[in-house]
Motif scaffolding. Structure first.
Motif, PDB file in Angstrom:
ATOM      1  N   PRO A 555      44.443  44.004  48.606  1.00  0.00           N
ATOM      2  CA  PRO A 555      44.646  44.938  47.489  1.00  0.00           C
ATOM      3  C   PRO A 555      45.408  46.180  47.958  1.00  0.00           C
ATOM      4  CG  PRO A 555      42.404  45.106  48.307  1.00  0.00           C
ATOM      5  CD  PRO A 555      43.040  43.964  49.049  1.00  0.00           C
ATOM      6  N   PHE A 556      46.104  46.796  47.021  1.00  0.00           N
ATOM      7  CA  PHE A 556      46.793  48.043  47.366  1.00  0.00           C
ATOM      8  C   PHE A 556      46.909  48.908  46.118  1.00  0.00           C
ATOM      9  CE2 PHE A 556      49.869  44.728  46.535  1.00  0.00           C
ATOM     10  CZ  PHE A 556      50.859  45.310  45.761  1.00  0.00           C
ATOM     11  N   ARG A 557      47.214  50.206  46.367  1.00  0.00           N
ATOM     12  CA  ARG A 557      47.179  51.200  45.295  1.00  0.00           C
ATOM     13  C   ARG A 557      48.293  50.972  44.285  1.00  0.00           C
ATOM     14  NH1 ARG A 557      48.782  54.023  49.869  1.00  0.00           N
ATOM     15  NH2 ARG A 557      46.682  54.895  50.096  1.00  0.00           N
ATOM     16  N   VAL A 558      48.067  51.504  43.079  1.00  0.00           N
ATOM     17  CA  VAL A 558      49.086  51.487  42.033  1.00  0.00           C
ATOM     18  C   VAL A 558      49.889  52.787  42.052  1.00  0.00           C
ATOM     19  CG1 VAL A 558      49.447  51.389  39.521  1.00  0.00           C
ATOM     20  CG2 VAL A 558      47.693  49.958  40.593  1.00  0.00           C
ATOM     21  N   PHE A 559      49.210  53.909  42.301  1.00  0.00           N
ATOM     22  CA  PHE A 559      49.860  55.224  42.348  1.00  0.00           C
ATOM     23  C   PHE A 559      49.515  55.925  43.655  1.00  0.00           C
ATOM     24  CE2 PHE A 559      48.838  54.408  37.837  1.00  0.00           C
ATOM     25  CZ  PHE A 559      50.122  54.355  37.330  1.00  0.00           C
ATOM     26  N   PRO A 560      50.406  56.809  44.139  1.00  0.00           N
ATOM     27  CA  PRO A 560      51.755  57.088  43.633  1.00  0.00           C
ATOM     28  C   PRO A 560      52.707  55.925  43.901  1.00  0.00           C
ATOM     29  CG  PRO A 560      51.390  58.265  45.661  1.00  0.00           C
ATOM     30  CD  PRO A 560      50.079  57.631  45.312  1.00  0.00           C
ATOM     31  N   GLU A 561      53.740  55.801  43.078  1.00  0.00           N
ATOM     32  CA  GLU A 561      54.615  54.636  43.134  1.00  0.00           C
ATOM     33  C   GLU A 561      55.278  54.467  44.496  1.00  0.00           C
ATOM     34  OE1 GLU A 561      57.148  54.072  39.575  1.00  0.00           O
ATOM     35  OE2 GLU A 561      56.073  55.811  38.764  1.00  0.00           O
ATOM     36  N   GLY A 562      55.613  55.591  45.145  1.00  0.00           N
ATOM     37  CA  GLY A 562      56.299  55.491  46.437  1.00  0.00           C
ATOM     38  C   GLY A 562      55.421  54.920  47.537  1.00  0.00           C
ATOM     39  N   LEU A 563      54.106  54.894  47.308  1.00  0.00           N
ATOM     40  CA  LEU A 563      53.181  54.346  48.311  1.00  0.00           C
ATOM     41  C   LEU A 563      52.509  53.064  47.826  1.00  0.00           C
ATOM     42  CD1 LEU A 563      51.440  57.683  49.390  1.00  0.00           C
ATOM     43  CD2 LEU A 563      53.405  56.539  50.443  1.00  0.00           C
ATOM     44  N   SER A 564      53.057  52.471  46.759  1.00  0.00           N
ATOM     45  CA  SER A 564      52.441  51.288  46.152  1.00  0.00           C
ATOM     46  C   SER A 564      52.951  50.021  46.833  1.00  0.00           C
ATOM     47  CB  SER A 564      52.754  51.246  44.649  1.00  0.00           C
ATOM     48  OG  SER A 564      52.171  50.135  44.056  1.00  0.00           O
ATOM     49  N   TYR A 565      52.407  49.752  48.014  1.00  0.00           N
ATOM     50  CA  TYR A 565      52.750  48.527  48.757  1.00  0.00           C
ATOM     51  C   TYR A 565      51.676  48.313  49.808  1.00  0.00           C
ATOM     52  CZ  TYR A 565      54.405  51.838  52.278  1.00  0.00           C
ATOM     53  OH  TYR A 565      54.481  52.853  53.199  1.00  0.00           O
ATOM     54  N   THR A 566      51.719  47.168  50.441  1.00  0.00           N
ATOM     55  CA  THR A 566      50.786  46.877  51.525  1.00  0.00           C
ATOM     56  C   THR A 566      51.514  46.186  52.658  1.00  0.00           C
ATOM     57  OG1 THR A 566      48.750  45.729  52.129  1.00  0.00           O
ATOM     58  CG2 THR A 566      50.124  44.650  50.505  1.00  0.00           C
ATOM     59  N   VAL A 567      51.139  46.519  53.853  1.00  0.00           N
ATOM     60  CA  VAL A 567      51.666  45.815  55.028  1.00  0.00           C
ATOM     61  C   VAL A 567      50.568  44.948  55.639  1.00  0.00           C
ATOM     62  CG1 VAL A 567      53.390  47.576  55.522  1.00  0.00           C
ATOM     63  CG2 VAL A 567      51.089  47.792  56.515  1.00  0.00           C
ATOM     64  N   GLU A 568      49.404  44.941  54.977  1.00  0.00           N
ATOM     65  CA  GLU A 568      48.312  44.115  55.481  1.00  0.00           C
ATOM     66  C   GLU A 568      48.601  42.647  55.205  1.00  0.00           C
ATOM     67  OE1 GLU A 568      44.460  45.363  54.155  1.00  0.00           O
ATOM     68  OE2 GLU A 568      45.077  47.454  54.034  1.00  0.00           O
ATOM     69  N   PRO A 569      48.070  41.760  56.000  1.00  0.00           N
ATOM     70  CA  PRO A 569      48.289  40.332  55.764  1.00  0.00           C
ATOM     71  C   PRO A 569      47.494  39.859  54.557  1.00  0.00           C
ATOM     72  CG  PRO A 569      46.736  40.658  57.555  1.00  0.00           C
ATOM     73  CD  PRO A 569      47.284  42.012  57.220  1.00  0.00           C
ATOM     74  N   ASP A 570      47.824  38.691  54.114  1.00  0.00           N
ATOM     75  CA  ASP A 570      47.037  38.021  53.080  1.00  0.00           C
ATOM     76  C   ASP A 570      45.596  37.903  53.570  1.00  0.00           C
ATOM     77  OD1 ASP A 570      47.471  35.867  50.623  1.00  0.00           O
ATOM     78  OD2 ASP A 570      45.897  35.255  51.993  1.00  0.00           O
ATOM     79  N   THR A 571      44.638  38.051  52.643  1.00  0.00           N
ATOM     80  CA  THR A 571      43.232  37.990  53.059  1.00  0.00           C
ATOM     81  C   THR A 571      42.812  36.593  53.495  1.00  0.00           C
ATOM     82  OG1 THR A 571      42.416  37.479  50.842  1.00  0.00           O
ATOM     83  CG2 THR A 571      42.682  39.809  51.403  1.00  0.00           C
ATOM     84  N   GLY A 572      43.542  35.589  53.029  1.00  0.00           N
ATOM     85  CA  GLY A 572      43.168  34.210  53.346  1.00  0.00           C
ATOM     86  C   GLY A 572      42.094  33.647  52.445  1.00  0.00           C
ATOM     87  N   ALA A 573      41.536  34.470  51.555  1.00  0.00           N
ATOM     88  CA  ALA A 573      40.479  33.995  50.665  1.00  0.00           C
ATOM     89  C   ALA A 573      41.044  32.991  49.664  1.00  0.00           C
ATOM     90  CB  ALA A 573      39.852  35.168  49.927  1.00  0.00           C
ATOM     91  N   ALA A 574      40.405  31.847  49.536  1.00  0.00           N
ATOM     92  CA  ALA A 574      40.868  30.793  48.633  1.00  0.00           C
ATOM     93  C   ALA A 574      40.700  31.228  47.186  1.00  0.00           C
ATOM     94  CB  ALA A 574      40.095  29.510  48.894  1.00  0.00           C
ATOM     95  N   MET A 575      41.757  31.079  46.403  1.00  0.00           N
ATOM     96  CA  MET A 575      41.735  31.398  44.975  1.00  0.00           C
ATOM     97  C   MET A 575      41.810  30.145  44.106  1.00  0.00           C
ATOM     98  SD  MET A 575      41.477  34.734  44.302  1.00  0.00           S
ATOM     99  CE  MET A 575      40.126  34.645  45.475  1.00  0.00           C
ATOM    100  N   ALA A 576      42.042  29.012  44.702  1.00  0.00           N
ATOM    101  CA  ALA A 576      42.005  27.726  43.995  1.00  0.00           C
ATOM    102  C   ALA A 576      41.759  26.645  45.028  1.00  0.00           C
ATOM    103  CB  ALA A 576      43.306  27.466  43.256  1.00  0.00           C
ATOM    104  N   VAL A 577      40.788  25.786  44.743  1.00  0.00           N
ATOM    105  CA  VAL A 577      40.445  24.691  45.651  1.00  0.00           C
ATOM    106  C   VAL A 577      40.579  23.384  44.873  1.00  0.00           C
ATOM    107  CG1 VAL A 577      38.696  23.705  47.163  1.00  0.00           C
ATOM    108  CG2 VAL A 577      38.813  26.187  46.848  1.00  0.00           C
ATOM    109  N   LEU A 578      41.442  22.501  45.345  1.00  0.00           N
ATOM    110  CA  LEU A 578      41.686  21.232  44.678  1.00  0.00           C
ATOM    111  C   LEU A 578      41.268  20.079  45.581  1.00  0.00           C
ATOM    112  CD1 LEU A 578      43.871  23.394  43.557  1.00  0.00           C
ATOM    113  CD2 LEU A 578      44.985  21.380  42.594  1.00  0.00           C
ATOM    114  N   SER A 579      40.618  19.093  44.984  1.00  0.00           N
ATOM    115  CA  SER A 579      40.171  17.939  45.769  1.00  0.00           C
ATOM    116  C   SER A 579      40.202  16.688  44.911  1.00  0.00           C
ATOM    117  CB  SER A 579      38.755  18.176  46.308  1.00  0.00           C
ATOM    118  OG  SER A 579      37.834  18.377  45.255  1.00  0.00           O
ATOM    119  N   GLU A 580      40.217  15.549  45.577  1.00  0.00           N
ATOM    120  CA  GLU A 580      40.194  14.257  44.896  1.00  0.00           C
ATOM    121  C   GLU A 580      39.247  13.338  45.643  1.00  0.00           C
ATOM    122  OE1 GLU A 580      43.252  10.578  43.890  1.00  0.00           O
ATOM    123  OE2 GLU A 580      44.007  12.633  43.813  1.00  0.00           O
ATOM    124  N   ASN A 581      38.320  12.702  44.898  1.00  0.00           N
ATOM    125  CA  ASN A 581      37.343  11.843  45.554  1.00  0.00           C
ATOM    126  C   ASN A 581      37.829  10.399  45.621  1.00  0.00           C
ATOM    127  OD1 ASN A 581      36.813  10.673  43.022  1.00  0.00           O
ATOM    128  ND2 ASN A 581      35.113  12.073  42.601  1.00  0.00           N
TER     129      ASN A 581
END
Length: 713
Positions: A555-581
């Motif tokens: 996550p990163f800030r919305v304001f101020p606009e000039g600082l609205s970015y992140t250099v942190e890596p992706d958290t790696g947390a799964a947001m969708a898990v797909l499987s087939e039995n």
């Protein structure tokens, strides 16, 4: 046709609210003539209770002071029958006139200090465990049935529900609750208390028991007399939860099931305005026609709703509101308040009823006995509605928003679906569907989980979101998902905010697309991020059998606009898990409430993910292919050799709709190669059939508001 037959045939109804003042000069003959011209086949009307419209011999019934010796009930029944219309007498036992309340205070709901709950000036709230329902109701029912040739008895919605805004501490409630649970009634509303959970379950049982008792009362007087009630589905949780209504159990004790979709708009005393879903009527029809085989009446308001009971809803919006009921297996019904049509202060809305009812009547053979042909089902959980997130005042609404987010995504993609419930999860029911969807169905029991496991093992598709199966039926949190084997994911013990810790800053977060070639993200090739909000379950994924095409950004800030970015890596947390039995059963698990976020924001990328999940889980086996704007709603029904695609145009702009933009050049196709004929129901016009592999397609040149494409095979 006997009294037990008429309501099984698909019809068109009105509920007639008769006010005291209406009795002054009631023209029943004109009313019946108007109803006949509008193609009304049945109606219910105020007969007994706090407004009695006939000369009663019962001392504690309140006869309308405007009757002046007239018999409005008798005139209405006789006039209706002259025009071949069925007349159902309604009794409302939820409100006690002052005389009855003061002579029998034990019939009333009371607060913790023993004071009677007042409904309005001179009227009091009855208790469903009190003598008004238990004893006096018998006398009211007997008097009406013995005096009049009515076609049914209906009890108003307040006749068997508890007061939604307070706890009743009458002697009957205190004694019964103590005997049932060994506990005293709760002293205040506290959903986090185990006592409140037991209190809620007790009320659900008592409400259903009251419905059964009133049915038995009617049958004791006339065994052949149809019995009807009034309720609402999950789309209005304030009423459903507040009055403890279990509409599925209640339906066991009614001849046909009436549910309301009246509060389409609400302006409260504080000036806060709220619209109900435009698709509410279709939602109720889909749900009720899936969970019971009994006839369904969905009643909408003629008027704009609270607080304006006199002003008619615009004909444009009313017609498509009613059409959704007819298109999804139920009978359209309108609550008319303000007098019969000829004397109504705003008659502009009657044209919508006449047009829709006339179409329905003319083509009734296509409606009567039809069934859904959808092969997808959304599963609704009353336990989740009642007991999930007890510390969250808005939890009921949030759960409904999760369901509606899935509904909306399917409707916009023109994918037909049913809504079933956890009370119907038999193998036979589930086998109707290629895929079932569990929108944030947090509260789940072992029996329900086992039904889903068996379904998945047979090759069925499963889609789940949020904290599905993480809580027991009473809302107690488990250590792990009950469906962890189906999800191929285990709960890591904590649910976190996607935006990180609450620091007071406005933050943003996204799902990062890790595999742009996966079918789940088809259509999103030109972006690498999808917005996300709310919370998510931290999970441990079974690496060997799953694919994780989406992960959580830092996550990163919305304001101020000039600082609205992140250099942190992706958290790696799964947001969708797909499987087939091993049986080709596919599962998609989103560990967040993507459904609710789509409902609230309408972000197209969220819909794309939900729709792609459905298509992937069912191996692309959708029964229809429709090319039309997202504002064209589709329902798929079948009867005999006919497959019917109902088309409803909702292109009306801002509500209230005052006009609809006609739709042109709609392509409608069904996955059925043996189609021999296709035509438009409104005109009978034959449509040219184009065939490609197993797809039979036609073009509808213009859709004004509502029509049906009929394919014969």
């Amino acid at each position: 046709m006997s009294k037990t037959d008429w309501f099984n045939k698909r019809g068109r109804g009105i509920h007639l609210t008769i006010r005291d003042i209406d009795c002054d000069n009631y023209d029943a003959e004109q009313m019946a003539k108007d109803f006949h011209e509008m193609h009304v086949s049945f109606f219910s009307f105020f007969a007994g209770g706090y407004v009695s419209t006939y000369p009663t011999n019962l001392d504690l019934q309140r006869e309308s002071p405007y009757l002046n010796g007239k018999d409005v009930t008798g005139e209405i029944v006789e006039a209706a029958h002259r025009y071949g219309i069925k007349a159902v007498a309604m009794i409302d036992l939820g409100i006690l006139p002052k005389k009855a309340a003061l002579q029998n205070p034990h019939w009333c709901s009371v607060d913790g200090n023993g004071n009677l709950y007042e409904s309005t000036d001179g009227f009091y709230v009855s208790c469903p465990l009190g003598g008004y329902q238990k004893d006096y109701a018998v006398q009211i029912v007997r008097e009406i049935i013995e005096k009049y040739d009515v076609d049914g008895i209906k009890f108003g919605g307040a006749s068997y529900g508890f007061k939604s805004s307070g706890i009743c501490y009458c002697r009957n409630c205190r004694t019964d609750f103590k005997e049932s649970t060994g506990l005293d009634l709760p002293t205040a509303k506290d959903r986090t208390s185990p006592v409140w959970t037991q209190f809620t379950r007790w009320k659900l049982k008592k409400t259903t028991a009251c419905v059964k008792y009133l049915m038995d009362v009617v049958k004791s007087v006339d065994p052949d007399m149809p019995v009807f009630g009034n309720s609402v589905c999950f789309g209005d949780p304030e009423w459903t939860v507040g009055s403890s209504l279990d509409v599925e159990q209640m339906s066991n004790y009614q001849s046909a099931i009436q549910v309301e979709a009246q509060t389409r708009f609400k302006l409260d005393a504080s000036g806060q305005a709220q619209w109900q879903s435009l698709r509410w009527t279709g939602e109720e029809a889909r749900y009720m026609s899936s969970v019971t085989d009994k006839p369904i009446w969905v009643v909408v308001s003629y008027f704009m709703a609270w607080p304006w009971r006199r002003s008619a809803m615009t004909p444009v919006e009313q017609k498509v509101y009613l059409a959704q009921i007819a298109a999804n297996g139920a009978m359209p019904m309108v609550n008319l308040s303000g007098g019969p049509p000829k004397v109504h202060e705003d008659p502009r809305g009657f044209i919508a009823m006449k047009e829709l009812f006339e179409f329905h009547d003319k083509h009734n053979d296509y409606y009567d006995g039809d069934v859904s042909a959808a092969n997808i089902a959304i599963i609704y959980s009353a336990d989740t509605l009642n007991f999930y997130e007890p510390g969250n005042h808005d939890s009921h609404d949030h759960y409904v928003e999760c369901i509606r987010g899935v509904e909306q995504s399917l409707l916009e993609a023109h994918i037909p679906f049913d809504i079933i419930s956890t009370q119907t999860l038999s193998d036979e029911m589930l086998n109707k569907y290629k895929t079932v969807i569990l929108p944030s169905m947090a509260c789940m029991g072992e029996q329900e989980a086992e039904a889903i496991r068996r379904y998945s093992a047979r090759g069925g598709g499963v889609i789940a979101t949020g904290e599905t199966s993480l809580f027991d039926l009473d809302g107690a949190k488990r250590n792990d998902f009950l469906l962890k084997d189906v999800f191929q994911a285990e709960y890591n013990g904590v649910t976190l905010q996607v935006n990180g810790k609450h620091t007071g800053e406005v933050m943003q977060a996204y799902m990062n697309i890790q595999d742009s070639t996966h079918p789940l993200v088809q259509g999103l090739e030109e972006t690498s991020v999808v917005p996300i909000a709310y919370d998510y379950c931290t999970i441990k994924v079974s690496i060997d059998r799953t694919v994780v095409p989406l992960t959580l950004s830092a996550p990163f800030r919305v304001f101020p606009e000039g600082l609205s970015y992140t250099v942190e890596p992706d958290t790696g947390a799964a947001m969708a898990v797909l499987s087939e039995n091993d049986t080709k059963g596919r599962t998609v698990y989103f560990p967040h409430r993507i459904d609710r976020l789509f409902w609230q924001t309408g972000i197209p990328d969220l819909k794309q993910l939900l729709v792609n999940a459905v298509l992937w889980s069912m191996h692309g086996e959708v029964p229809i292919v429709v090319s039309a704007p997202v504002t064209c709603e589709v329902s798929l029904r079948k009867k005999g050799n006919k497959i019917m695609v109902h088309l409803i145009n909702l292109t009306g702009g801002r509500r209230v709709f005052n006009e609809l933009v006609p739709l042109h050049g709609l392509s409608v196709g069904i996955k059925e190669p043996s189609v021999v004929k296709a035509y438009l129901l409104s005109t009978g016009e034959s449509l040219e059939i184009r065939k490609s592999n197993d797809l039979s397609q036609v073009t509808v040149e213009t859709l004004k508001d509502y029509d049906v494409v009929v394919f014969e095979v």
